[in-house]
Scaffold this active site. Sequence first.
Site, short mmCIF file in Angstrom:
data_model
loop_
_atom_site.label_atom_id
_atom_site.label_comp_id
_atom_site.label_asym_id
_atom_site.label_seq_id
_atom_site.Cartn_x
_atom_site.Cartn_y
_atom_site.Cartn_z
N HIS A 75 0.87 -1.18 0.00
CA HIS A 75 0.00 0.00 0.00
C HIS A 75 0.91 1.24 0.00
O HIS A 75 2.01 1.19 0.57
CB HIS A 75 -0.82 -0.06 1.29
CG HIS A 75 -1.92 0.95 1.39
ND1 HIS A 75 -1.69 2.25 1.77
CD2 HIS A 75 -3.26 0.84 1.20
CE1 HIS A 75 -2.85 2.89 1.81
NE2 HIS A 75 -3.81 2.06 1.46
N GLN A 130 -4.43 -4.92 7.16
CA GLN A 130 -5.45 -5.83 6.60
C GLN A 130 -5.48 -7.18 7.30
O GLN A 130 -6.30 -8.03 6.96
CB GLN A 130 -5.19 -6.04 5.10
CG GLN A 130 -5.36 -4.81 4.25
CD GLN A 130 -6.80 -4.31 4.20
OE1 GLN A 130 -7.74 -4.98 4.60
NE2 GLN A 130 -6.98 -3.09 3.71
N CYS A 132 -4.65 2.55 -3.82
CA CYS A 132 -3.43 3.04 -3.18
C CYS A 132 -2.27 2.07 -3.37
O CYS A 132 -1.48 1.85 -2.44
CB CYS A 132 -3.63 3.32 -1.69
SG CYS A 132 -4.86 4.56 -1.38
N ASP A 170 3.13 -4.56 8.10
CA ASP A 170 1.94 -3.74 7.92
C ASP A 170 0.74 -4.67 8.09
O ASP A 170 0.42 -5.46 7.19
CB ASP A 170 1.96 -3.10 6.53
CG ASP A 170 0.68 -2.32 6.23
OD1 ASP A 170 -0.25 -2.36 7.07
OD2 ASP A 170 0.62 -1.69 5.16
C1 LIG Z 1 -2.29 -2.74 3.61
C2 LIG Z 1 -2.62 -1.37 4.11
N1 LIG Z 1 -1.68 -0.65 4.73
C3 LIG Z 1 -1.92 0.58 5.21
C4 LIG Z 1 -3.15 1.17 5.09
C5 LIG Z 1 -3.37 2.55 5.61
O1 LIG Z 1 -4.27 2.59 6.63
P1 LIG Z 1 -4.80 4.00 7.19
O2 LIG Z 1 -5.31 4.74 6.00
O3 LIG Z 1 -5.87 3.63 8.14
O4 LIG Z 1 -3.65 4.69 7.82
C6 LIG Z 1 -4.16 0.47 4.43
C7 LIG Z 1 -5.48 1.10 4.24
O5 LIG Z 1 -6.10 1.02 3.21
C8 LIG Z 1 -3.89 -0.83 3.94
O6 LIG Z 1 -4.83 -1.53 3.30
#
Ligand SMILES: Cc1ncc(COP(=O)(O)O)c(C=O)c1O
Lengths: 402, 131
Positions: free
Chosen positions: A118, A197, A359, A194
């Site tokens: 992401h 998810q 994203c 991370d």
């Molecule tokens: C894999 C992953 N990492 C990071 C994020 C970022 O999360 P946040 O926007 O809540 O900071 C997301 C959100 O879509 C995600 O799917």
Amino acid sequence: MFDGKKIREDFPIFNSNKDLIYFDNAATTQKPKQVLDALQEFYSQCNANVHRGIYKIAVEATDEYEEAREKVSQFINSKIEELIWTRGATEAINQILYAWALWNLKKDDEIVTTIMEHHSNLVPWQLLQKNGVKIRYVNLNGDGTLNMKELENSVSKKTKFVTVTQMSNVLGTINPVEEIVKIAHDNGALCLIDAAQSVPHMEVDVKKINCDFLVFSAHKMLGPTGVGGLYAKQEILEKLDPALRGSEQIKSVSLFETEWTDLPWKFEPGTPNFADIVAFGYAVDYLKKLGMKNVREHERDLTKYALEKLQQISKLKIFGPLNGTRGGVISFQLADIHAHDMASFLDDNNIAVRSGHHCAMPLMKYLGISGTTRASFYIYNMKEEIDKFIETLEKAKQVFKV
Amino acid sequence: MTSMYAEEILDHYRNPRNFGELKDAQIKYKESNPLCGDEYEFYLKVNNGLVSDAKFFGDGCAISKASASMLSEHVKNKTLDDLKKMKLDDVLKLLGIEVSAARTKCALVALLAIQKGIQKFEGGKNDGSQR
Ligand SMILES: Cc1ncc(COP(=O)(O)O)c(C=O)c1O
């Protein structure tokens, strides 16, 4: 054991939107009344700034606030000292960048990450390039899983940091994070997971994974927006200075020096988002009560069902693993129907999905596409909804004449 | 709500009119919409202040392509001033559908290409710097 229909009754959004089929859970999830009530109750009964007042409701507010930390740290099996509140996964990653990486990574050091990240776990690390740090990206196998051979070959003694998503928000791929952490550690590198998810959808145990850092967001797991968790090993946190500085994190301040307070508060300057954090504790209670094994099982069922049906639709391409270790996120392309047209058409039929690059622009480029349509499931979804979704896709084929 | 995917929209999407390049166009401008990844280049030929021919090239979603196709027909024999005055509502009228708020950018991308192209063309002609 697990009844999507029954669970829905806890979610007022489905009362206000009777026919809504909500398949955008990878973006954010709906909130049960237990969480909404907790928020209302907190503000109505004991609202006061935490860790400050010595009067009764301030003490109560502080207790509730720290109880949430206890609940959530237990949920990921960390120590209380190791769970720092942030605004979300993205901010948590940035804190690691500014508290640790920028100070410790130097010219010709390397970091290893993957092409499926992401933007939140990709854009921050690009800043390190200004110090001459090299970023290596690990590619995928044909089925959308991570190429572990390539990862092994990419991590070397030059690698100081490995950062990987536990589950792809586009492909649904679940990565073997324990193995990845071991490869990182064998080469003397630290490892960030991370878990934005994964924590919402499966049992995640930071001690078992043995990662150095792990991040997640409350809003993707029934909790309020504006809350996230940063886990880091205690011995690492003890050595670091906070990325953000101000009040509430100090033992003493003189004109030119500050002594930090204890963990975890050292990393939490300013008034935290305490009411939402309290409510997040109730979201975790809700998930614990369901049992994360059951949550995973329910989603696995739905995903298997959906994948089987989707594969019967001609001209439909699925991006991501078709079986094996994967989560409830399904990205697809139906013939030449543009992803946004697909999403609008589904919306016309009250089905909420995501479309676009999710994203993950480098991943889109790697796959040679401009975007996908994505359906992602959670505890309140049901097979009947997948049936309607499949029917609607068939209808789209007629309308768009494919 | 009526569907955005009316017969006529899909017809323009599947069989876009005036699709291709216009080699000797005086006005040429490429505009994109990062939301959908839509990208269109518009070509306008101008004669005595009137658009004498128009074509476009590019790709994107059904809403953006249908609006580009319909605009390519609409602009002919219009003055540049007429076109500069066009707004979202005018495009929606051409499309004849309700476009959800999330998709208005798609409906607008072709008009933006035309208007920015005109702006650049007139700016160049007057040798003034409008922006
Ligand atoms: C894999 C992953 N990492 C990071 C994020 C970022 O999360 P946040 O926007 O809540 O900071 C997301 C959100 O879509 C995600 O799917």
